[in-house]
Design an enzyme around this catalytic site. Sequence first.
Site, short mmCIF file in Angstrom:
data_model
loop_
_atom_site.label_atom_id
_atom_site.label_comp_id
_atom_site.label_asym_id
_atom_site.label_seq_id
_atom_site.Cartn_x
_atom_site.Cartn_y
_atom_site.Cartn_z
N LYS A 32 0.84 -1.21 0.00
CA LYS A 32 0.00 0.00 0.00
C LYS A 32 0.87 1.26 0.00
CE LYS A 32 -0.34 -0.19 5.06
NZ LYS A 32 -1.25 -0.33 6.21
N TYR B 46 14.19 31.10 4.27
CA TYR B 46 13.05 31.93 4.69
C TYR B 46 13.12 32.30 6.16
CZ TYR B 46 10.74 30.54 0.32
OH TYR B 46 10.41 30.33 -0.98
C1 LIG Z 1 -0.63 -1.42 6.94
C2 LIG Z 1 -1.38 -2.60 7.41
C3 LIG Z 1 -0.70 -3.80 7.68
C4 LIG Z 1 0.79 -3.89 7.74
O1 LIG Z 1 1.13 -3.51 9.05
P1 LIG Z 1 2.65 -3.19 9.45
O2 LIG Z 1 2.56 -2.80 10.87
O3 LIG Z 1 3.05 -2.07 8.56
O4 LIG Z 1 3.39 -4.43 9.21
C5 LIG Z 1 -1.46 -4.92 7.99
N1 LIG Z 1 -2.80 -4.86 8.02
C6 LIG Z 1 -3.48 -3.72 7.80
C7 LIG Z 1 -4.96 -3.73 7.89
C8 LIG Z 1 -2.79 -2.55 7.52
O5 LIG Z 1 -3.47 -1.42 7.31
#
Ligand SMILES: *Cc1c(COP(=O)(O)O)cnc(C)c1O
Length: 364
Positions: A27, A248
Amino acid sequence: MDLAVIAANISRFRELYPEGHICVAVKANAFGHGAAEVARVAMASGASMLGFARLSEALALRASGQDAPMFAWLNDVADHAALAAAADIDISVSGLENLREIASAHSGVAVHLEVETGLNRGGTSPEDWAEFIAEARRFEAAGQIRVRGIWSHLSHASDADISRSRAQDQRLRAAISAAREAGLTPEFTHLANSSGVALIDPTAYNMVRLGAGVYGIDEVGIGLHPAMTLSARVMQTKRVQAGEGVSYGHTYRAPRDTTLALIAVGYADGLPWAAHGRAEVGFAGGRRPVAGRISMDQIMVDMGDLPVAVGDRVTLFGPGAHGEPTAAEWAGWAGTLEHEIYCGIGSRINRRYIFSQEESTSDE
Ligand SMILES: *Cc1c(COP(=O)(O)O)cnc(C)c1O
């Protein structure tokens, strides 16, 4: 981006979880690392599935030619059931309304039922579970959906106190048992994320969903390493005199006569603005301070009297092996999470991939 490090991190999880399926969360463009490339190395490293937050992310990767099994847990597009079924992507079902909406498409889409076990985000609570699975079973019998998984997500996976994770584990096991008694036959059951892998009984569920740890965010200290190095070229140098203000608001004043180097990476590229005053970059085996505010597109670095020329490289962050800051340090300077630093690395940054244990770069 060193894909060998990503492969090694997945192997480390494989040691901790030898039997079951690994779903690698790609993701948010694989936490900024590049979804297509990480997906390829994940599948080559023994992952069974690719995980996405939004269905639109999974659809995009499918359209690019990736044919691995995919699971998306947030349905963010209209017509999601039909689109997911057509692209052979599993989707999550959070509750009864969502279930009815998905079933009404009569797509036969594969779904994973989400159980609310304590995080209080998505999912169906234990008190509504019996009705939810009875309805799911009816829709499955009618061919409207196929229940392929049952899952939940931990709220305190990296806590030393494991009592909350234990309670969530118990609730999910009960929900899975009830679903099986109701005639459902989930192929995948899953609870743990990266920091939860070492907590769960590996025989209780047959999949884990790994994100952060794959990218080297090592929340519970299990020997993972960062894969991303962000480096950039010096675009211009200039000498300024002691007392001159830089960037800035002139929040930085040269403490002595010094050489400044202009680096074309700014907060639009993911360097957190809030890190100004503390941020440093790696240069020539040491560290140099970022001088003044971080601009949208650029920063200035105080190089002192070091020899520095246009075209020299600074390392904004990396694994830390050559004295450079880590993404975790940038997160500390900005009061945020390492996760947010990686996810924020923007589309103007050119991503370059290597497969070795040597230094990797991702630069302008
Ligand atoms: C992002 C996510 C994961 C992965 O979790 P990590 O802590 O990044 O390993 C797993 N399940 C869901 C539902 C997530 O949103």
